[in-house]
Design a protein around this motif. Structure first.
Motif, PDB file in Angstrom:
ATOM      1  N   GLU A  70      -6.759   8.829  30.937  1.00  0.00           N
ATOM      2  CA  GLU A  70      -5.525   9.342  31.349  1.00  0.00           C
ATOM      3  C   GLU A  70      -5.436   8.912  32.920  1.00  0.00           C
ATOM      4  N   GLY A  71      -5.920   7.773  33.140  1.00  0.00           N
ATOM      5  CA  GLY A  71      -5.591   7.292  34.610  1.00  0.00           C
ATOM      6  C   GLY A  71      -6.497   8.082  35.654  1.00  0.00           C
ATOM      7  N   GLN A  72      -7.537   8.997  35.312  1.00  0.00           N
ATOM      8  CA  GLN A  72      -8.069   9.541  36.330  1.00  0.00           C
ATOM      9  C   GLN A  72      -9.666   9.908  35.963  1.00  0.00           C
ATOM     10  N   TYR A  73     -10.034  10.207  34.760  1.00  0.00           N
ATOM     11  CA  TYR A  73     -11.426  10.596  34.537  1.00  0.00           C
ATOM     12  C   TYR A  73     -12.126   9.663  34.401  1.00  0.00           C
ATOM     13  N   LEU A  74     -13.286   9.494  34.770  1.00  0.00           N
ATOM     14  CA  LEU A  74     -14.277   8.582  34.874  1.00  0.00           C
ATOM     15  C   LEU A  74     -15.420   8.944  33.686  1.00  0.00           C
ATOM     16  N   LEU A  75     -15.186   9.876  33.022  1.00  0.00           N
ATOM     17  CA  LEU A  75     -15.758  10.144  31.796  1.00  0.00           C
ATOM     18  C   LEU A  75     -17.157  10.640  31.895  1.00  0.00           C
ATOM     19  N   GLY A  76     -17.596  11.461  33.079  1.00  0.00           N
ATOM     20  CA  GLY A  76     -18.901  11.344  33.193  1.00  0.00           C
ATOM     21  C   GLY A  76     -19.344  12.468  32.545  1.00  0.00           C
ATOM     22  N   THR A  77     -18.950  13.688  31.820  1.00  0.00           N
ATOM     23  CA  THR A  77     -19.396  14.183  30.746  1.00  0.00           C
ATOM     24  C   THR A  77     -19.550  13.396  29.625  1.00  0.00           C
ATOM     25  N   SER A  78     -18.392  13.002  29.092  1.00  0.00           N
ATOM     26  CA  SER A  78     -18.289  12.176  27.793  1.00  0.00           C
ATOM     27  C   SER A  78     -19.320  11.613  27.497  1.00  0.00           C
ATOM     28  N   ILE A  79     -19.694  10.576  28.499  1.00  0.00           N
ATOM     29  CA  ILE A  79     -20.690   9.570  28.177  1.00  0.00           C
ATOM     30  C   ILE A  79     -22.111   9.850  28.169  1.00  0.00           C
ATOM     31  N   ALA A  80     -22.403  11.223  28.501  1.00  0.00           N
ATOM     32  CA  ALA A  80     -23.533  11.554  28.569  1.00  0.00           C
ATOM     33  C   ALA A  80     -23.936  12.176  27.271  1.00  0.00           C
ATOM     34  N   ARG A  81     -23.007  12.648  26.394  1.00  0.00           N
ATOM     35  CA  ARG A  81     -23.116  13.350  25.153  1.00  0.00           C
ATOM     36  C   ARG A  81     -23.895  12.716  24.011  1.00  0.00           C
ATOM     37  N   PRO A  82     -23.395  11.517  23.877  1.00  0.00           N
ATOM     38  CA  PRO A  82     -23.930  10.385  22.988  1.00  0.00           C
ATOM     39  C   PRO A  82     -25.419  10.174  23.233  1.00  0.00           C
ATOM     40  N   LEU A  83     -25.805  10.100  24.384  1.00  0.00           N
ATOM     41  CA  LEU A  83     -27.248   9.787  24.522  1.00  0.00           C
ATOM     42  C   LEU A  83     -28.027  11.128  24.448  1.00  0.00           C
ATOM     43  N   ILE A  84     -27.660  12.338  24.817  1.00  0.00           N
ATOM     44  CA  ILE A  84     -28.117  13.474  24.604  1.00  0.00           C
ATOM     45  C   ILE A  84     -28.514  13.658  23.014  1.00  0.00           C
ATOM     46  N   ALA A  85     -27.172  13.519  22.184  1.00  0.00           N
ATOM     47  CA  ALA A  85     -27.382  13.633  20.750  1.00  0.00           C
ATOM     48  C   ALA A  85     -28.401  12.583  20.047  1.00  0.00           C
ATOM     49  N   LYS A  86     -28.277  11.409  20.605  1.00  0.00           N
ATOM     50  CA  LYS A  86     -29.029  10.309  20.172  1.00  0.00           C
ATOM     51  C   LYS A  86     -30.546  10.729  20.216  1.00  0.00           C
ATOM     52  N   ARG A  87     -31.015  11.242  21.349  1.00  0.00           N
ATOM     53  CA  ARG A  87     -32.382  11.474  21.547  1.00  0.00           C
ATOM     54  C   ARG A  87     -32.598  12.877  20.781  1.00  0.00           C
ATOM     55  N   GLY A 120     -16.357  26.160  20.147  1.00  0.00           N
ATOM     56  CA  GLY A 120     -15.273  25.563  19.114  1.00  0.00           C
ATOM     57  C   GLY A 120     -14.071  25.358  19.859  1.00  0.00           C
ATOM     58  N   LYS A 121     -13.783  25.475  21.074  1.00  0.00           N
ATOM     59  CA  LYS A 121     -12.629  24.978  21.733  1.00  0.00           C
ATOM     60  C   LYS A 121     -12.737  23.636  22.679  1.00  0.00           C
ATOM     61  N   GLY A 122     -13.995  23.194  22.748  1.00  0.00           N
ATOM     62  CA  GLY A 122     -14.285  22.024  23.609  1.00  0.00           C
ATOM     63  C   GLY A 122     -14.516  20.802  22.898  1.00  0.00           C
ATOM     64  N   ASN A 123     -14.729  19.795  23.647  1.00  0.00           N
ATOM     65  CA  ASN A 123     -14.940  18.232  23.311  1.00  0.00           C
ATOM     66  C   ASN A 123     -16.506  18.193  22.923  1.00  0.00           C
ATOM     67  N   ASP A 124     -17.148  18.922  23.546  1.00  0.00           N
ATOM     68  CA  ASP A 124     -18.711  18.396  23.325  1.00  0.00           C
ATOM     69  C   ASP A 124     -19.345  18.580  21.825  1.00  0.00           C
ATOM     70  N   GLN A 125     -18.571  19.830  21.158  1.00  0.00           N
ATOM     71  CA  GLN A 125     -18.952  19.868  19.841  1.00  0.00           C
ATOM     72  C   GLN A 125     -18.807  18.430  18.957  1.00  0.00           C
ATOM     73  N   VAL A 126     -17.546  17.747  19.356  1.00  0.00           N
ATOM     74  CA  VAL A 126     -17.225  16.673  18.596  1.00  0.00           C
ATOM     75  C   VAL A 126     -18.231  15.568  18.838  1.00  0.00           C
ATOM     76  N   ARG A 127     -18.460  15.668  20.210  1.00  0.00           N
ATOM     77  CA  ARG A 127     -19.349  14.453  20.719  1.00  0.00           C
ATOM     78  C   ARG A 127     -20.729  14.453  20.051  1.00  0.00           C
ATOM     79  N   PHE A 128     -21.120  15.641  20.199  1.00  0.00           N
ATOM     80  CA  PHE A 128     -22.573  15.927  19.473  1.00  0.00           C
ATOM     81  C   PHE A 128     -22.691  15.503  17.915  1.00  0.00           C
ATOM     82  N   GLU A 129     -21.752  16.081  17.466  1.00  0.00           N
ATOM     83  CA  GLU A 129     -21.733  15.759  16.022  1.00  0.00           C
ATOM     84  C   GLU A 129     -21.261  14.584  15.391  1.00  0.00           C
ATOM     85  N   LEU A 130     -20.395  13.981  16.012  1.00  0.00           N
ATOM     86  CA  LEU A 130     -20.144  12.506  15.637  1.00  0.00           C
ATOM     87  C   LEU A 130     -21.239  11.729  15.836  1.00  0.00           C
ATOM     88  N   THR A 131     -21.970  11.805  17.052  1.00  0.00           N
ATOM     89  CA  THR A 131     -23.144  11.044  17.204  1.00  0.00           C
ATOM     90  C   THR A 131     -24.234  11.332  16.079  1.00  0.00           C
TER      91      THR A 131
END
Length: 412
Positions: A84-101, A120-131
């Motif tokens: 969205e033109g601003q966010y460099l995805l700092g939290t987003s990119i960490a979650r797949p690595l955490i879930a992978k390990r 249940g309101k956030g994005n992290d649940q999705v990131r962990f579980e999709l990984t």
């Protein structure tokens, strides 16, 4: 019969400390705690003792910083991903690595489930579980915050604090910092609490102590600082002539960027689950790296290759934000990105001053910029005949003229 094993993503905070104990009691299971060291610094102090005292049978605290920088941050920055033109995805990119390990540990330990403390309101649940779904579909996922019995027992923080006190779980919870944070090598985020009011100004003098990685731009040095970043195939490999690993690049840029108040973002973003959310971010090193990389590309990337890659930025960024790092479409886009970076090599010079990253020069042995062709003076190469532009424009104008004629006739 051996107890079921559950691997829990554990930070040591109030939520995951309570969840650890709750999981052990509710499922009568052996809880294996896992903490990824991805650059949280002193937040990791004392975690092993705390996890074991809270009821974990063992804890993994794995240093994933090198992998994070090399295999997650670098590929994402090659894609110029910006949500969205601003966010460099700092939290987003960490979650797949955490879930992978996590799933790697679950398989090694013979665990049947992994668990996390994402709401249940956030994005992290999705990131962990999709990984987890992409890498280990046979392993189930427990998300306590989505379970009615958990929410009934813990409708608020007061109940969680009381539960922790009852079970002797040491937690620090106070109103001194009424917001939540998430820190890693790339950034630190702030959300909730007072920040839920989008009119609240975190940059006000009275709130300056909220920030961690950067000084207020108003308090940054009055003297600008120059810095040179050297790139090879889209990755920064040296700063000011010193060869560095991807991890060292991020650590160095965070330090110098923070000193100059670089990388603060305050935005209202669109969560994947449907709501808008206000987030404040500090990404000093990432902001410098992002700017330098784009400037290196401007000199070395073919025009149409750049435009094709750029047309995919929004899609790529959304895939990362929404948790599809291991999805086939992200991997396919990444293959294109990797090919686009083969000549993104050279040196970028930047000037850092009071929150600003200012271009101050770029050079490359594979530069596509030819001053003899681009010059407004006589072209010694004779590569460009200005007269050729007449036919070029005439052909591109043809459809516009035809369309305009049709419209004029229709209006008669």
């Amino acid at each position: 019969m051996a107890k079921e094993k559950i691997v829990l993503a554990y930070s040591g905070g109030l939520d995951t400390s309570v969840i650890l104990k709750w999981l052990k009691e509710t499922y009568d299971a052996e809880i294996i705690a896992f903490t990824a060291d991805i650059g949280q610094k002193d937040e990791l102090d004392g975690l092993e003792e705390k996890a074991l005292a809270t009821g974990a049978s063992k804890i993994y605290i794995d240093d994933l910083r090198d992998e994070f920088a090399r295999d997650f941050i670098n590929p994402m920055f090659q894609a110029a991903a910006l949500y969205e033109g601003q966010y460099l995805l700092g939290t987003s990119i960490a979650r797949p690595l955490i879930a992978k390990r996590m799933v790697e540990i679950a398989r090694a330990e013979g665990a049947t489930a992994i668990a996390h403390g994402a709401t249940g309101k956030g994005n992290d649940q999705v990131r962990f579980e999709l990984t987890a779904a992409a890498l280990a579909p046979e392993i189930s996922v427990i998300a306590p915050w989505r379970l009615e019995e958990f929410r009934e027992q813990f409708p608020g923080r007061a109940e969680m604090i009381a539960y922790a006190e009852k079970h002797g779980i040491p937690v620090t919870a106070s109103a001194a910092k009424p917001y939540s944070t998430d820190r890693n090598l790339l950034h630190i985020s702030f959300e909730s609490g007072m920040l839920e009011d989008p009119w609240f100004d975190p940059s006000a003098t009275s709130n300056k102590d909220m920030f961690v990685l950067s000084v207020d731009p108003e308090d940054a040095p009055d003297q600008a600082e120059y810095i040179e970043l050297e790139f090879e195939k889209g990755d920064c490999v040296a700063i000011n002539g010193t060869r560095l690993t991807p991890l060292q690049v991020m650590e160095t840029l965070n330090e110098v960027g923070g000193k100059h108040g670089i990388g603060r973002v305050d935005m209202v973003e669109n969560r994947f689950v449907g709501m808008k959310s206000r987030g404040v971010y500090e990404t000093p090193g990432g902001t410098i790296l992002f700017t330098a990389h784009r400037k290196m590309e401007s000199l070395t990337m073919d025009r149409d290759v750049m435009h094709l890659r750029d047309s995919l930025i929004s899609k790529y960024a959304s895939l990362v934000y929404n948790g599809f790092w291991f999805a086939p479409e992200r991997l396919a886009i990444q293959a294109l990105v990797t090919e686009s970076q083969k000549n993104v090599s050279g040196t970028v010079r930047l000037k850092l001053y009071k929150g600003n990253v200012i271009g101050a020069g770029v050079k490359s042995p594979v530069s596509l910029y030819n001053p003899d062709i681009a010059t407004m003076e006589a072209d010694p190469t004779k590569a460009y005949d200005q007269g050729d532009a007449t036919g070029f424009i005439r052909l591109n104008a043809l459809r516009l003229k035809v369309g305009s004629g049709v419209e004029q006739n229709a209006n008669k």
